[in-house]
Design an enzyme around this catalytic site. Structure first.
Site, PDB file in Angstrom:
ATOM      1  N   SER A  60       7.152 -30.652  67.472  1.00 50.59           N
ATOM      2  CA  SER A  60       5.956 -30.812  66.905  1.00 50.59           C
ATOM      3  C   SER A  60       4.768 -29.404  66.297  1.00 50.59           C
ATOM      4  O   SER A  60       3.704 -29.642  65.856  1.00 50.59           O
ATOM      5  CB  SER A  60       5.409 -31.744  67.569  1.00 50.59           C
ATOM      6  OG  SER A  60       5.693 -31.746  69.256  1.00 50.59           O
ATOM      7  N   HIS A  88       9.390 -36.163  64.289  1.00 52.05           N
ATOM      8  CA  HIS A  88       8.977 -35.640  62.887  1.00 52.05           C
ATOM      9  C   HIS A  88      10.186 -34.980  62.236  1.00 52.05           C
ATOM     10  O   HIS A  88       9.001 -35.040  61.137  1.00 52.05           O
ATOM     11  CB  HIS A  88       8.335 -34.102  62.812  1.00 52.05           C
ATOM     12  CG  HIS A  88       7.246 -34.681  63.818  1.00 52.05           C
ATOM     13  ND1 HIS A  88       5.550 -34.508  62.729  1.00 52.05           N
ATOM     14  CD2 HIS A  88       6.807 -34.111  64.972  1.00 52.05           C
ATOM     15  CE1 HIS A  88       4.863 -34.543  63.614  1.00 52.05           C
ATOM     16  NE2 HIS A  88       4.798 -34.161  65.002  1.00 52.05           N
ATOM     17  N   LYS A 120       4.660 -41.595  62.662  1.00 55.37           N
ATOM     18  CA  LYS A 120       4.411 -40.060  61.565  1.00 55.37           C
ATOM     19  C   LYS A 120       4.516 -41.033  60.415  1.00 55.37           C
ATOM     20  O   LYS A 120       3.961 -41.560  59.360  1.00 55.37           O
ATOM     21  CB  LYS A 120       4.805 -39.533  62.110  1.00 55.37           C
ATOM     22  CG  LYS A 120       4.365 -39.206  63.406  1.00 55.37           C
ATOM     23  CD  LYS A 120       4.511 -38.260  63.923  1.00 55.37           C
ATOM     24  CE  LYS A 120       3.035 -37.889  65.329  1.00 55.37           C
ATOM     25  NZ  LYS A 120       4.223 -37.065  66.788  1.00 55.37           N
TER      26      LYS A 120
HETATM   27  C1  LIG Z   1       3.725 -37.678  68.055  1.00 60.69           C
HETATM   28  C2  LIG Z   1       4.952 -37.486  68.667  1.00 60.69           C
HETATM   29  C3  LIG Z   1       5.195 -38.679  69.866  1.00 60.69           C
HETATM   30  C4  LIG Z   1       4.135 -39.789  69.773  1.00 60.69           C
HETATM   31  O1  LIG Z   1       4.627 -40.755  69.029  1.00 60.69           O
HETATM   32  P1  LIG Z   1       3.270 -41.604  68.918  1.00 60.69           P
HETATM   33  O2  LIG Z   1       3.923 -42.861  67.661  1.00 60.69           O
HETATM   34  O3  LIG Z   1       2.095 -41.224  68.729  1.00 60.69           O
HETATM   35  O4  LIG Z   1       3.607 -42.584  70.490  1.00 60.69           O
HETATM   36  C5  LIG Z   1       6.962 -38.446  70.519  1.00 60.69           C
HETATM   37  N1  LIG Z   1       6.947 -37.347  70.744  1.00 60.69           N
HETATM   38  C6  LIG Z   1       6.777 -36.300  69.664  1.00 60.69           C
HETATM   39  C7  LIG Z   1       7.962 -35.012  69.399  1.00 60.69           C
HETATM   40  C8  LIG Z   1       5.834 -36.374  68.730  1.00 60.69           C
HETATM   41  O5  LIG Z   1       5.620 -35.542  67.917  1.00 60.69           O
END
Ligand SMILES: *Cc1c(COP(=O)(O)O)cnc(C)c1O
Length: 268
Positions: A60, A88, A120
Site C-alpha cells: 500500500s 489494492h 478501495k
Molecule cells: C486499505 C487496506 C486495508 C484496510 O481496508 P479497509 O477497507 O479500510 O478496512 C487492508 N489491507 C490493505 C493492504 C489495505 O491497503
C-alpha cells in the site's frame, strides 16, 4: 491462528495483518520486503507448527507487487496456508479485475485464502474473505472480531455487488487506468522525479526529506490536488514520499495538470 502457531509475514504488510497476528496470539515472524529466501528460512524454522504465510498482493505504500508465484510454491513445500491481502489489487489488476493472483496467472489452489476490501476499487465499505467453504465456515464460527461485529448493511452489500458487476464487465476502465499510470510515470521521470518500481495505481514519488514532502503536498492541495505526504514512521527515515493514487475516474488532462504542477514546484 492461535498460540503455538506461526505466522510469517512481509515486513511491509498492512497494519491489519500485523495486528491480526498479535490478536490471534500466534508467533509472528517478519521477513525483509519481498525476500522469498528469508520467508523460506522462517517457515523452515517453524518446524511442525501450523503455519500461515501472509502478504499484501499490492503493497500500500510502495505500490509494488508481491512475488506471489514463488511464495505460493514456498507455502506448498512448507505446508503453510498462503493468505494474500489484495486490497489494492482487487478490481484493478487482472483481465477481469480479480486482482494480483489473476494478474500473475495464479488460482485458488495457489492462493487458498484471500482478503479483499470493498473500500478501495469497489468504492463501498467492508471487506470479503475468499476461500474454501471449510475455511469460511471456520471464520464464521471462530473469528471473534467478525462474530462480534454488526454485519454489513444490506444496502452496502447491494451497492458492492453492483460495483463488482461493473468491475467485471468494463475492462476498458482498467485499460484507461493503465494508460494514465504509464503517462504519469513517463511524465514524472522526465521532470526528474524519482518514481518507484510500481505498475499499479499507487505511484509514490520519492522525495526523501520529510519537510520537503509535506511542503509539496500542501502546495498541491492549494491547487486542488490531494496527494498526501507519507513520512516516517509509516516509511523509513529519509524515504518520505508523495503518494500519488490514480483512478479510472481521472482523465489524461488531469494527469497532465498534475505533471504541470509538479514541474512548477520543482522550479520554485
Ligand atoms: C486499505 C487496506 C486495508 C484496510 O481496508 P479497509 O477497507 O479500510 O478496512 C487492508 N489491507 C490493505 C493492504 C489495505 O491497503
Amino acid at each position: 491462528m492461535e498460540r503455538g502457531d506461526v505466522c510469517v509475514q512481509d515486513k511491509l504488510n498492512h497494519a491489519c495483518l500485523i495486528d491480526g497476528a498479535t490478536l490471534a496470539g500466534c508467533a509472528l515472524r517478519r521477513y525483509p520486503h519481498n525476500d522469498v529466501d528469508a520467508a523460506s528460512r522462517q517457515l523452515d524454522g517453524a518446524g511442525d507448527a501450523p503455519k500461515l504465510l501472509a502478504t499484501d498482493g499490492v503493497f500500500s505504500m510502495d505500490g509494488d507487487l508481491a512475488p506471489l508465484r514463488p511464495l505460493a510454491a514456498l507455502a506448498k513445500v512448507h505446508h503453510a496456508l498462503l493468505l494474500v491481502d489484495d486490497a489494492h489489487g482487487f478490481g484493478v489488476l487482472g483481465t477481469d479485475g480479480q486482482g494480483s493472483p489473476e494478474h500473475l496467472g495464479l488460482d485458488a489452489h495457489d492462493v487458498p485464502l484471500r482478503m479483499v476490501t470493498l473500500g478501495k476499487a469497489v468504492g463501498c465499505s467492508g471487506a470479503l474473505v475468499l476461500g474454501s467453504r471449510a475455511m469460511i465456515d471456520a471464520l464464521i464460527q471462530f473469528a471473534r472480531p467478525f462474530v462480534y461485529t454488526t454485519a454489513l448493511p444490506p444496502a452496502i452489500a447491494a451497492a458492492a455487488l453492483c460495483s463488482i458487476t461493473h468491475l467485471r464487465r468494463e475492462p476498458q476502465r482498467r485499460a484507461h487506468l493503465r494508460e494514465l499510470i504509464a503517462r504519469f510515470r513517463i511524465g514524472a521521470s522526465q521532470l526528474g522525479y524519482t518514481v518507484m518500481p510500481s505498475t499499479t495505481p499507487i505511484q509514490p514519488l520519492l522525495i526523501g526529506d520529510t519537510q520537503a514532502a509535506v511542503a509539496l503536498s500542501q502546495a498541491l492541495l492549494q491547487g486542488g490536488r490531494y496527494v498526501p505526504a507519507i513520512r516516517p514512521p509509516t516509511v523509513p527515515v529519509g524515504a518520505a514520499r508523495l503518494r500519488v493514487t490514480l483512478s479510472a475516474a481521472h482523465t489524461a488532462a488531469q494527469i497532465d495538470g498534475l505533471l504541470d504542477a509538479l514541474n512548477d514546484m520543482r522550479c520554485a
